[in-house]
Write an enzyme that holds these catalytic residues in place. Structure first.
Site, PDB file in Angstrom:
ATOM      1  N   LYS A   1       0.773  -1.151   0.091  1.00  0.00           N
ATOM      2  CA  LYS A   1       0.033   0.156  -0.002  1.00  0.00           C
ATOM      3  C   LYS A   1       0.970   1.151  -0.116  1.00  0.00           C
ATOM      4  CE  LYS A   1      -3.774   1.724   2.998  1.00  0.00           C
ATOM      5  NZ  LYS A   1      -4.934   1.756   2.101  1.00  0.00           N
TER       6      LYS A   1
ATOM      7  N   THR B   1      -2.435   6.683   0.387  1.00  0.00           N
ATOM      8  CA  THR B   1      -3.848   6.769   1.184  1.00  0.00           C
ATOM      9  C   THR B   1      -4.538   7.914   0.713  1.00  0.00           C
ATOM     10  OG1 THR B   1      -4.689   6.812   3.417  1.00  0.00           O
ATOM     11  CG2 THR B   1      -2.831   8.102   2.935  1.00  0.00           C
TER      12      THR B   1
ATOM     13  N   GLU C   1      -3.569   1.127  -3.454  1.00  0.00           N
ATOM     14  CA  GLU C   1      -4.036   0.704  -2.122  1.00  0.00           C
ATOM     15  C   GLU C   1      -4.195  -0.852  -1.727  1.00  0.00           C
ATOM     16  OE1 GLU C   1      -5.506   2.538   0.306  1.00  0.00           O
ATOM     17  OE2 GLU C   1      -6.185   4.437  -0.446  1.00  0.00           O
TER      18      GLU C   1
HETATM   19  C1  LIG Z   1      -9.526   8.763  11.006  1.00  0.00           C
HETATM   20  C2  LIG Z   1      -9.392   8.273   9.677  1.00  0.00           C
HETATM   21  O1  LIG Z   1      -9.776   8.912   8.396  1.00  0.00           O
HETATM   22  N1  LIG Z   1      -8.552   7.377   9.312  1.00  0.00           N
HETATM   23  C3  LIG Z   1      -8.130   6.593   8.043  1.00  0.00           C
HETATM   24  C4  LIG Z   1      -8.614   7.083   6.829  1.00  0.00           C
HETATM   25  C5  LIG Z   1      -8.321   6.392   5.816  1.00  0.00           C
HETATM   26  N2  LIG Z   1      -7.695   5.116   5.942  1.00  0.00           N
HETATM   27  C6  LIG Z   1      -7.099   4.271   4.563  1.00  0.00           C
HETATM   28  C7  LIG Z   1      -8.309   3.537   4.312  1.00  0.00           C
HETATM   29  C8  LIG Z   1      -8.062   3.308   2.667  1.00  0.00           C
HETATM   30  O2  LIG Z   1      -6.970   2.303   2.574  1.00  0.00           O
HETATM   31  C9  LIG Z   1      -7.117   4.720   2.500  1.00  0.00           C
HETATM   32  C10 LIG Z   1      -7.973   5.549   1.811  1.00  0.00           C
HETATM   33  O3  LIG Z   1      -8.834   6.301   2.705  1.00  0.00           O
HETATM   34  O4  LIG Z   1      -6.419   5.149   3.831  1.00  0.00           O
HETATM   35  C11 LIG Z   1      -7.198   4.530   7.262  1.00  0.00           C
HETATM   36  O5  LIG Z   1      -6.626   3.592   7.157  1.00  0.00           O
HETATM   37  N3  LIG Z   1      -7.530   5.523   8.016  1.00  0.00           N
END
Ligand SMILES: CC(=O)Nc1ccn([C@H]2C[C@H](O)[C@@H](CO)O2)c(=O)n1
Length: 110
Positions: A20, A23, A73
């Site tokens: 990954k 994000t 991702e």
């Molecule tokens: C608090 C919060 O929003 N935490 C997050 C947001 C996104 N992710 C991850 C989920 C996906 O793989 C990507 C894209 O959003 O990032 C996360 O782990 N924690």
């Protein structure tokens, strides 16, 4: 300016293995810059598990997500759309943070 970032625990191994490499975050979590080193903790327990270096931050629309975003991702595109929709319901403007892992927790030597 963001000085740390959290990920859901279920993504920890994908991050540490290099599977990954991006994000997608909302505007509130987009205030990072290329070259910045960010400590990474789990969202659930606030447990540090690595540091990442930000490579770039690029705006991207939810409706413009592609298979390439999904591959970065380590997901399929329908999976990625579902995850984003669960975290940020109805949000169109996202920010892609591309990163690499620079420090991980030390492993004890046998
Ligand atoms: C608090 C919060 O929003 N935490 C997050 C947001 C996104 N992710 C991850 C989920 C996906 O793989 C990507 C894209 O959003 O990032 C996360 O782990 N924690």
């Amino acid at each position: 300016m963001l000085t740390k970032i959290t990920f859901f625990e279920r993504f920890e191994q994908d991050i540490l293995s290099g599977a990954k490499t991006i994000t997608l975050r909302d505007e509130a979590e987009s205030h990072v810059f290329a070259g910045q080193i960010l400590p990474v903790s789990t969202f659930e327990a606030d447990r540090w598990f690595c540091d990442i270096k930000v490579i770039e931050v690029v705006p991207v629309l939810f409706s413009a997500l592609t298979e390439q975003h999904a591959a970065q991702e380590n997901m399929t595109l329908p999976e990625l759309r579902r995850v984003i929709h669960e975290i940020y319901p109805g949000l169109e403007q996202l920010f892609q943070i591309r990163f690499c892992v620079v420090n991980t927790r030390a492993h004890p030597v046998d």
